[in-house]
Design a protein around this motif. Structure first.
Motif, PDB file in Angstrom:
ATOM      1  N   CYS A 133       1.086  -1.120  -0.020  1.00  0.00           N
ATOM      2  CA  CYS A 133      -0.038   0.057   0.199  1.00  0.00           C
ATOM      3  C   CYS A 133       0.935   1.218  -0.056  1.00  0.00           C
ATOM      4  O   CYS A 133       0.538   2.215  -0.619  1.00  0.00           O
ATOM      5  CB  CYS A 133      -0.921   0.048   1.028  1.00  0.00           C
ATOM      6  SG  CYS A 133      -2.100   1.274   1.163  1.00  0.00           S
ATOM      7  N   LYS A 160       2.003   1.926  -3.389  1.00  0.00           N
ATOM      8  CA  LYS A 160       1.107   2.498  -4.325  1.00  0.00           C
ATOM      9  C   LYS A 160       0.696   4.063  -4.097  1.00  0.00           C
ATOM     10  O   LYS A 160       0.679   4.863  -4.899  1.00  0.00           O
ATOM     11  CB  LYS A 160      -0.415   1.723  -4.040  1.00  0.00           C
ATOM     12  CG  LYS A 160      -0.391   0.396  -4.536  1.00  0.00           C
ATOM     13  CD  LYS A 160      -1.607  -0.303  -4.453  1.00  0.00           C
ATOM     14  CE  LYS A 160      -1.580  -1.839  -4.787  1.00  0.00           C
ATOM     15  NZ  LYS A 160      -2.986  -2.570  -4.580  1.00  0.00           N
ATOM     16  N   ARG A 178      -7.757   3.758  -2.156  1.00  0.00           N
ATOM     17  CA  ARG A 178      -8.155   2.817  -3.102  1.00  0.00           C
ATOM     18  C   ARG A 178      -7.348   1.393  -2.492  1.00  0.00           C
ATOM     19  O   ARG A 178      -7.546   0.193  -2.942  1.00  0.00           O
ATOM     20  CB  ARG A 178      -7.392   2.913  -4.474  1.00  0.00           C
ATOM     21  CG  ARG A 178      -8.556   3.847  -5.251  1.00  0.00           C
ATOM     22  CD  ARG A 178      -8.370   3.826  -6.572  1.00  0.00           C
ATOM     23  NE  ARG A 178      -8.339   2.544  -7.215  1.00  0.00           N
ATOM     24  CZ  ARG A 178      -8.390   2.207  -8.383  1.00  0.00           C
ATOM     25  NH1 ARG A 178      -8.069   3.212  -9.437  1.00  0.00           N
ATOM     26  NH2 ARG A 178      -8.214   0.806  -8.988  1.00  0.00           N
ATOM     27  N   CYS A 179      -6.353   1.643  -1.591  1.00  0.00           N
ATOM     28  CA  CYS A 179      -5.538   0.414  -1.036  1.00  0.00           C
ATOM     29  C   CYS A 179      -6.594  -0.572  -0.191  1.00  0.00           C
ATOM     30  O   CYS A 179      -7.299  -0.481   0.557  1.00  0.00           O
ATOM     31  CB  CYS A 179      -4.583   0.961  -0.113  1.00  0.00           C
ATOM     32  SG  CYS A 179      -2.894   1.367  -0.860  1.00  0.00           S
ATOM     33  N   SER A 202      -5.080   7.439  -3.839  1.00  0.00           N
ATOM     34  CA  SER A 202      -4.155   6.054  -4.068  1.00  0.00           C
ATOM     35  C   SER A 202      -4.383   5.366  -2.599  1.00  0.00           C
ATOM     36  O   SER A 202      -4.506   4.010  -2.502  1.00  0.00           O
ATOM     37  CB  SER A 202      -2.491   6.140  -4.329  1.00  0.00           C
ATOM     38  OG  SER A 202      -2.564   6.725  -5.621  1.00  0.00           O
TER      39      SER A 202
END
Length: 74
Positions: A10, A13, A73-74, A70
């Protein structure tokens, strides 16, 4: 040399989102900042200083929002 075979973490990302957002913000800041500075009649050192500030502000702002997106969205 370590190999990465799994999914990115994560943190990876989010870091990638921040980098992409910073790059996009910098490029849009360059376009809009240059246009704005020319409209104000700036030239030379003032032009470069103003465009640089606008690029950093745009990159930082967009990078933060892409990083947050981001992370969500993890």
């Amino acid at each position: 040399m370590p190999q990465h075979y799994g999914q990115p973490s994560c943190f990876d990302k989010v870091k990638f989102g921040v980098m992409i957002g910073f790059a996009v913000g910098m490029s849009s800041g360059a376009l809009f900042g240059t246009y704005s500075a020319f409209r104000m009649g700036l030239r030379g050192r003032e032009l470069l200083s103003t465009v640089g500030k606008i690029m950093l502000q745009g990159g930082g702002t967009f990078g933060v929002f892409m990083g947050i997106g981001s992370a969500i969205r993890c």
